[in-house]
Design an enzyme around this catalytic site. Structure first.
Site, PDB file in Angstrom:
ATOM      1  N   PRO A  12      43.463  28.270   8.990  1.00 29.34           N
ATOM      2  CA  PRO A  12      44.295  27.794  10.092  1.00 29.34           C
ATOM      3  C   PRO A  12      44.719  28.890  11.056  1.00 29.34           C
ATOM      4  CG  PRO A  12      45.474  27.675   7.991  1.00 29.34           C
ATOM      5  CD  PRO A  12      44.049  28.001   7.679  1.00 29.34           C
ATOM      6  N   ASN A  13      44.809  28.516  12.311  1.00 22.71           N
ATOM      7  CA  ASN A  13      45.303  29.349  13.419  1.00 22.71           C
ATOM      8  C   ASN A  13      44.301  30.412  13.857  1.00 22.71           C
ATOM      9  OD1 ASN A  13      48.054  28.213  13.669  1.00 22.71           O
ATOM     10  ND2 ASN A  13      48.303  29.005  11.601  1.00 22.71           N
ATOM     11  N   ARG A  33      46.333  35.118  20.292  1.00 17.50           N
ATOM     12  CA  ARG A  33      47.535  35.231  19.461  1.00 17.50           C
ATOM     13  C   ARG A  33      47.754  36.657  18.993  1.00 17.50           C
ATOM     14  NH1 ARG A  33      46.991  33.488  13.224  1.00 17.50           N
ATOM     15  NH2 ARG A  33      49.076  34.028  12.498  1.00 17.50           N
ATOM     16  N   TYR A  36      46.011  41.196  15.528  1.00 19.18           N
ATOM     17  CA  TYR A  36      44.712  40.627  15.188  1.00 19.18           C
ATOM     18  C   TYR A  36      43.555  41.144  16.050  1.00 19.18           C
ATOM     19  CZ  TYR A  36      47.448  37.332  12.437  1.00 19.18           C
ATOM     20  OH  TYR A  36      48.285  36.769  11.515  1.00 19.18           O
ATOM     21  N   ASN A  57      38.143  34.218   5.454  1.00 19.62           N
ATOM     22  CA  ASN A  57      39.399  34.698   6.027  1.00 19.62           C
ATOM     23  C   ASN A  57      40.279  33.470   6.120  1.00 19.62           C
ATOM     24  OD1 ASN A  57      41.546  35.354   7.602  1.00 19.62           O
ATOM     25  ND2 ASN A  57      40.367  36.509   9.130  1.00 19.62           N
ATOM     26  N   ALA A  61      46.924  32.104   6.767  1.00 16.85           N
ATOM     27  CA  ALA A  61      48.131  31.981   5.954  1.00 16.85           C
ATOM     28  C   ALA A  61      47.867  31.267   4.626  1.00 16.85           C
ATOM     29  CB  ALA A  61      49.217  31.247   6.733  1.00 16.85           C
ATOM     30  N   HIS A  89      48.016  32.815   1.008  1.00 16.01           N
ATOM     31  CA  HIS A  89      49.205  33.163   0.251  1.00 16.01           C
ATOM     32  C   HIS A  89      49.802  32.020  -0.558  1.00 16.01           C
ATOM     33  CE1 HIS A  89      48.617  36.702   2.547  1.00 16.01           C
ATOM     34  NE2 HIS A  89      48.764  36.064   3.673  1.00 16.01           N
ATOM     35  N   GLU A 147      36.798  38.158   0.275  1.00 17.13           N
ATOM     36  CA  GLU A 147      38.033  37.844   0.997  1.00 17.13           C
ATOM     37  C   GLU A 147      38.170  38.845   2.142  1.00 17.13           C
ATOM     38  OE1 GLU A 147      41.453  38.150  -1.516  1.00 17.13           O
ATOM     39  OE2 GLU A 147      42.866  37.785   0.115  1.00 17.13           O
ATOM     40  N   HIS A 149      40.351  40.029   5.760  1.00 15.01           N
ATOM     41  CA  HIS A 149      41.522  39.916   6.631  1.00 15.01           C
ATOM     42  C   HIS A 149      41.361  40.841   7.826  1.00 15.01           C
ATOM     43  CE1 HIS A 149      43.659  37.586   3.649  1.00 15.01           C
ATOM     44  NE2 HIS A 149      43.269  38.461   2.753  1.00 15.01           N
ATOM     45  N   SER A 182      43.999  41.839   9.799  1.00 13.92           N
ATOM     46  CA  SER A 182      45.122  42.772   9.697  1.00 13.92           C
ATOM     47  C   SER A 182      45.230  43.261   8.253  1.00 13.92           C
ATOM     48  CB  SER A 182      46.410  42.063  10.098  1.00 13.92           C
ATOM     49  OG  SER A 182      46.707  41.055   9.147  1.00 13.92           O
ATOM     50  N   ARG A 216      52.631  43.998   6.437  1.00 14.68           N
ATOM     51  CA  ARG A 216      53.350  42.946   7.167  1.00 14.68           C
ATOM     52  C   ARG A 216      54.472  42.336   6.316  1.00 14.68           C
ATOM     53  NH1 ARG A 216      48.989  39.135   9.759  1.00 14.68           N
ATOM     54  NH2 ARG A 216      50.761  38.550  11.062  1.00 14.68           N
TER      55      ARG A 216
END
Lengths: 149, 149, 149, 149, 149, 149, 149, 149, 149, 149, 149, 149
Positions: free
Chosen positions: G8-9, G16, G21, G72, G75, G78, G96, G98, G100, G105
């Site tokens: 998502p996102n 964003r 990112y 990737n 959110a 988590h 996996e 990412h 960032s 964070r």
């Protein structure tokens, strides 16, 4: 007199999970401990009980009569605060004994509620822990005798 | 033979907090369970004990003699690690049973120290949990028979 | 009508980790559950969904139409609070079902967010849990009928 | 009838750690409590037990027979959830009593699993806590009588 | 060859806090341990180091050369995960030794990061722990010899 | 002189949540406590304050002047460490009093920051706790007198 | 075939929070990844989905068809235990990814529920993580080929 | 344009637990909110979705098109970090709305994962929260206009 | 110049637990990394040290001299805050590398104290992680060059 | 009458950290709130106090006299349990108000000890929160009037 | 003699993060401290070490030779229990010094494992902390002299 | 002007627990601090208050008038977040001072809620801490003067 105490389920030794606890039976262990004690000039008394209260009563009974207690409390090690209080009220030599190494097992076995009130702990040596514990008793009694009144 | 075990305070069933535990007495439940077992061609043995040690001893006694244990350990469910170890040493079918749904009650009832060593759990069905547990025993024994030696 | 719900990844049953989940496929389980339901005079409706929202919608759709829900929510069991709220809003019989025994697996599987709002839980009996759940539904519906309006 | 209960190790009172528990023996305390009860027109029954199960059974036996229970559960105070359940099932007056002030001792003594199900707690007054507890019983029984049926 | 390892601050033994650690100096302890080893037909090598890395290197050096390691790691016991990994990579007999009883001291001393990778632990016997550890080494080596290849 | 202290919101007694705190007003409680004190030959001084600082000052003022303090600190019981320090600096008899049984209420009421520095606690007896507290003061003062200088 | 999954996102990439990112759009990243895959002789399939269930389904669809998955999950990383279970049921190479560095964070981004079931993790390299992930896939597939059946 | 979002189970408003959520239906609430918005010269768009992904997509769709979002995310409030990230990527006015007061309900409802990324929160006013939220939107938009570019 | 750092116990690679760490020796890995670096036009410097302080000093020495650091800190990853501070003071490219996937091992390996101060992490690819890390260094240096002064 | 309460440090509004709290002074806010109240036909009374006890007393004084309380308790929000008890004893409309959004600030501001006993919360709207709170009071009073006796 | 100790990374002072640590170099600080010591009639010895073991050894070497130790242990402050034990074994004046205010930085810097065994702490005054520490040493040595043998 | 603030119970200095706090009275300390301030050309103002609100007000009053605040807040140090906010709103030099070393006392004294908003902390030097604090004020004011506008 040395009092050897075993907690719940230890009557199954030899049958239960030998990779963790070894193949000796409880009778074997008591016999070997008795022999080691005899060699050190010490008599041995033994009780295996599944009930915390019976172990508490045995510790009470050892007051003013036994010079040392060696206790393998099984799972009670991890939650039996009454056993803790009973040991705290006993002035002789006190040794906590484990066949397996609790620190290498499930998390709930990592904390001993008895450890804060014993002289010392011997853990992880399977059947060999018993003569080692008798050796420790012998040495600690010697120290106390030497320290005098 | 199936061994049905009840822990502390369950002798008060029918009298104690019926909204949580239902209105059946312990005798009612044992009778119903016995009937269900009989229907499945299984004999039932029963023990209610307030002492953890008595339940431990009963589990030891069931080794090599009973094909299954159904245990409603009452409050012992949540702290009796010796009972955990006793069940872990038993090779037959093992079922944890609760009348109420512990997850819907006080936080300290949300964790079962027995759950990691049983085959399965049946909770929340009040008196109906007993014949369901016998049904589960029957099925699990069938599976084991089928799987063969 | 009884609604049987399966959560994410349960469509892989039979293929995925048989030592944990057994060898029956989802179709096998649904068929067996349907048969058990039919024997009890109950119709069965089934939905497997990977999306929490689809399970929520199915529960909404069961309101005023199905007498019972049996739900094996897979991993959603452990974090899907929206599913919790959906079940809380449903007044019929509600049973949480697991093939494996979550208490014997990873720590994050030890807590069920659904447990506080179901009638009861049946966990650990692999394929046998399904007919047991139907038996539980049957009994709970009987109880409700007996209790009257 | 008032039932006075003592848990494990309290049979050692007077001998064990007098700076914490005072110098009175258990017999002294029971005698003083009996005298205070007699003055209040109440009979006293006493049990000291090292086993949680014996205390549970005594509480069961007090149902419908004793008007009040005063319990000093020793270390069981901090983990004996079965004792909690037994007290929860008893409808008479219930008072938790401690000789020492647990809040001023080790962290594990700071939480009482009995406290949520008693009427009140009296802690820290050593031997004086006993007549105070009888005074509390007397007053609570008066209140109940006054409140009427 | 048995390797005896001492961690940081143990060079101060005899001078530092005798009520906790006893009055023997490190030289006294090493001498007594050497004597006990000799009696058992074992040679002893000793290293005291304040640096975790030196202890790690010593353990590496003991691979394929020493039959056993006895380690009293001092404060490193409680946070030195590199020492944990070094011990994990060593296949001989491994014994964790403490002069004092860490469970009776500050909370941060209650957890040992070494315990999960040793054969066993001997703690609380002050100077007597050393010959006991040699006794344990002797016995464990015997066991391994008996178990054969 | 005995100093009776009440913390914030206790001026509302009788009006506020009678099922928890009883129906007696603060004036009723103070009057009853004064009568009990008079019977025991003790004068009573009373302060109700909503401010922690006023209670701290009252405790300072009681040094070398009052033989005992009975304190029902209301919600301050659970976070007012300055009150803890003030009580710690006072050498007379100190009793913590609660109308309700905090252990049976919200979790934040389960810990008392005052408990570690008082002689004892009386909790859960509603209005009856006050004469019981005076009885406790009387007995503790007697003990101190008996113990002599 | 390599399956590249975005949660998502991530469709907003480039718009964003570029400081976290990077400035590449999702199309840019997919194109670059496809180019890197082509260079390695691998075809690439891509899915961006805001729904956990769609990602679960895509992983199911990749079974027996795709040699590797690069994910990737945004959110979902988590808290999406269903995604964890889906990946656990997939036998190919799993990476996996990412953009960032989650460890730098907010605290809730410090734990990945996917990490325990992937082969490896590549995090913090912004757009460069994609060709690195393809490089990793290539190497892991080589290893598997070499290891043989 | 103001976007009003409702999360899972809120389609049942009016039917589900009226003591917690009030008796208004979702249609009632949307109509009232639309009227309030119209009065403020604002158009209203509404979406109720049970799926987190649909809410995420709606927020994406509102970028550069809607001046404000009012979101009552239901149970997703407490675990839907993807929704958090979606809101974080939206630059308009953002208001979190709850019918009930989550702080007065179960512990898992006490933490909102959305709260850190919204402008403000309005909780506990049942149906009245909606026109209040529109009032808040109106005021925040005014502030932004005043602050200028 | 790229500095490759290895922490404690990594000198044992190839010998120690090959199922976790692979069969390549440290020399193999360094050689392969050097080759990959050479291909990218980068020189490689290598240090393996068991001491945290030596790694700290090496990082200091790399300031103003090496363009990048690749660090596999072994167990130090999980508690060596001084190493964290050393990396924080270094302005070049920083990559954390692990042979195994720490998230799939013991809980204490799940947290990296270095992660918050590196550019990125590559974990779980065994020997293949090294050329991947060099690839990452190359790309990050390119980015920095492009970004200009 | 509506009672508006401000806790410690809020007298500094306008001077203290305007990026968090806005530029309006306390007088500005009270004036604007008074105007909003007047428009709604409500009188407003205001108190700013740095002392928890003064706020407690003001709440007591509002009993049977004010129809509503709006409280911005500043830092007391997070630990002032006596204020919680005072609000719990007040039967009128109760609104918790914050200028900033505490969930977006330091962790200790994330929990409100007042939230469980208010009707609702309005947080994050800076100066605009005040007229919104008056709007909420107006609506809640209307609801109560409508609900009748 | 006063021993000034600096832990890892403090050799970078002046270069590393001046907004946190100030612009003085380590040489500047040592020179200023030496000057302050000279003024107080005290000689100064200085060691900066990146290795915990070197600091431990320096503390051992200071026994019976230096009257005071001032230690700025850098990141070791937060996990170096061996340093704690070394300081505990030193009888002279002991001062913990920090340039920055650790309580205003990352959470892991909020706990000092050295604090329980020093006389006092001076933190947050950047370069000025050094002469302040010398002032503190001077005063504490005076006190000890005054207290006499 | 320097403002020296003392929190609750510090008026008892000299009388209360001299082994922890020293034998100087508060008047002694204020006089000594005033003398040290005078020597540094600084005037001193002093307030001891048992009420957090009085300390908050004093800090407000010091804004734009006093160049520095030295605060020994007693037990308020550990929970008084309003005092934290007051100090945060003050722009002058701020020093937290403790007579004893809180890190060596009860766990609840290990965390200071004031520490994150002061310039620095001086703890553990008993009466000597006061002139040290004045020395620190002097130096910090010099720094600020030097830094210029």
């Amino acid at each position: 007199m040395v009092l050897l105490l075993h907690g719940p389920n230890l009557n199954l030794l030899g049958e239960r999970d030998p990779s963790t606890y070894g193949t000796a039976t409880l009778d074997d262990l008591v016999a070997a401990t008795g022999a080691a004690a005899a060699e050190a000039g010490l008599a041995l008394e033994h009780l295996q009980a599944n009930a915390e209260a019976d172990l508490v009563a045995a510790i009470h009974g050892a007051r003013h009569r036994c010079a040392a207690i060696v206790v393998n409390a099984g799972a009670l090690t991890h939650y039996a605060w009454s056993l803790h209080d009973a040991l705290a009220s006993y002035d002789g030599v006190k040794i906590e004994l484990h066949l397996s190494n609790p620190a290498a097992r499930e998390p709930w076995r990592h904390v001993s509620v008895l450890a804060p009130v014993v002289d010392g702990t011997i853990a992880g040596f399977k059947a060999d822990g018993y003569p080692l514990a008798i050796g420790a008793v012998e040495r600690l009694l010697d120290r106390r005798r030497t320290a005098g009144p």
